[in-house]
Scaffold this active site. Structure first.
Site, PDB file in Angstrom:
ATOM      1  CB  ALA A 248      -1.001   0.013   1.160  1.00 15.59           C
ATOM      2  CB  ALA A 249       4.418   2.048  -0.457  1.00 19.85           C
ATOM      3  N   GLY A 250       2.131   2.570  -2.595  1.00 16.67           N
ATOM      4  CA  GLY A 250       1.628   3.289  -3.772  1.00 16.67           C
ATOM      5  C   GLY A 250       0.280   3.953  -3.487  1.00 16.67           C
ATOM      6  CG  ASP A 251      -2.982   1.695  -2.354  1.00 17.23           C
ATOM      7  OD1 ASP A 251      -3.067   1.832  -3.596  1.00 17.23           O
ATOM      8  OD2 ASP A 251      -3.115   0.596  -1.780  1.00 17.23           O
TER       9      ASP A 251
HETATM   10  O1  RIB Z   1      -2.192  -1.764  -2.733  1.00 14.92           O
HETATM   11  C1  RIB Z   1      -2.331  -2.685  -1.683  1.00 14.92           C
HETATM   12  C2  RIB Z   1      -3.693  -3.320  -1.722  1.00 14.92           C
HETATM   13  O2  RIB Z   1      -3.796  -4.105  -2.890  1.00 14.92           O
HETATM   14  C3  RIB Z   1      -4.002  -4.243  -0.586  1.00 14.92           C
HETATM   15  O3  RIB Z   1      -4.569  -3.580   0.513  1.00 14.92           O
HETATM   16  C4  RIB Z   1      -4.909  -5.274  -1.226  1.00 14.92           C
HETATM   17  O4  RIB Z   1      -6.209  -5.287  -0.712  1.00 14.92           O
HETATM   18  C5  RIB Z   1      -4.884  -4.982  -2.723  1.00 14.92           C
HETATM   19  O5  RIB Z   1      -6.004  -4.303  -3.116  1.00 14.92           O
END
Ligand code: RIB
Length: 303
Positions: A248-251
């Site tokens: 989730a670093a990209g998120d």
């Molecule tokens: O970007 C990370 C996410 O990718 C995780 O939380 C997982 O649920 C997938 O959607």
């Protein structure tokens, strides 16, 4: 002015292992936990924790995971009025393995995320009325992602698309995107160029600009990020942190980018926010749990 997220909400089933398994191999893991995730929901939490009024539009199942996922988003200050509980499908899940170096593999089963349809676009359109930025990813049906981008452009809302998981995009979608944010492997899949460094990122970005997006940011993890528009290009240096889990670093990067732009920050400052948030997310385990808060971001930015 708000940030709107139209995307996935998953429960992450995470195993921690010394190294990632090979095909056909059985390994003993060190730890297991479940935690809220989903690229869309993670980006919503990142934007909310950094100060944006954030609305999420998506679907979870009418099951224990679905209730937990909605409650968790609400606790983080995300407006969940647009997150439906679907009777026809279970909540989306992601099976994630994280190795001792913090690298990961992810398998997503979309469940309710895959049942989004035109009715969800109606809720999205309402949310877009006073929005400044729309965050999109590819864990929901791509035709709806395209329709959402089209709606955002009608409302003069900036569209940021995270092309993850990577897949061929319809030509129309490229032209509707203001900012495309592939990571290294996604940029490679979309362009056919093996992206390894700044030079190959620049070549991939040039191809993506030719497809019609206004700006491209290629996220290169611990090596920073390369960005390009038709008129300009540049490099965002990485922040040095002790990374333990890159999930989730990209998120975090995209949520911070959206918040910075929605709050009127200029491009270079928004990029620094995004890079700092992405780095901070690698210093904690989990997805939404690892999204940084504004005070942590400010400390890193001033370091
Ligand atoms: O970007 C990370 C996410 O990718 C995780 O939380 C997982 O649920 C997938 O959607």
């Amino acid at each position: 002015m708000s940030v709107v997220v139209f995307g996935s909400v998953n429960m992450d089933l995470v195993v921690e292992v010394q190294r990632l398994p090979l095909a056909g191999e059985t390994l003993l893991g060190q730890n297991f936990f479940t935690a809220p995730g989903g690229k869309g929901a993670n980006q919503a939490v990142a934007a909310a924790r950094l100060g944006s009024h954030t609305r999420m539009v998506g679907r979870v199942g009418q099951d224990v995971f679905g209730t937990t996922l909605r409650d968790s988003l609400a606790t983080d200050g995300v407006d969940i009025g647009g997150v439906e509980q679907d009777r026809s499908a279970p909540s989306g899940i992601a099976a994630i393995a994280v190795d001792a170096a913090g690298q990961n593999t992810i398998v997503v089963v979309p469940g309710a995320n895959g049942t989004l349809d035109e009715t969800d676009l109606v809720r999205l359109e309402d949310a877009l009325v006073d929005a400044r930025v729309l965050l999109l990813q590819l864990e929901i049906p791509v035709p709806l992602v395209t329709a959402a981008a089209r709606a955002a452009r009608r409302h003069n809302v900036t569209v940021i698309l995270d092309p993850a998981p990577a897949q061929p995009l319809p030509p129309e979608l490229y032209a509707l995107v203001n900012i495309l944010t592939p990571n290294q492997s996604e940029a490679s899949t979309l362009t056919g160029i093996p992206v390894r460094d700044r030079e190959t990122a620049a070549r991939a970005a040039a191809i993506l600009l030719e497809h019609g997006v206004r700006s491209v940011i290629v996220k290169l993890g611990a090596d920073g990020a390369y960005w390009a528009t038709a008129a300009d290009a540049g490099w965002v240096p990485p922040f040095s942190v002790a990374a333990i889990d890159t999930v989730a670093a990209g998120d975090a990067f995209n949520g911070a980018l959206a918040t910075a732009l929605a709050s009127g920050r200029v491009w270079n400052e928004a990029l620094r926010w995004a890079a700092a948030a992405g780095a901070l997310a690698t210093t904690k385990p989990g997805a939404q749990a690892a999204m940084p808060r504004l005070d942590e971001l400010e400390v890193l930015l001033s370091s």
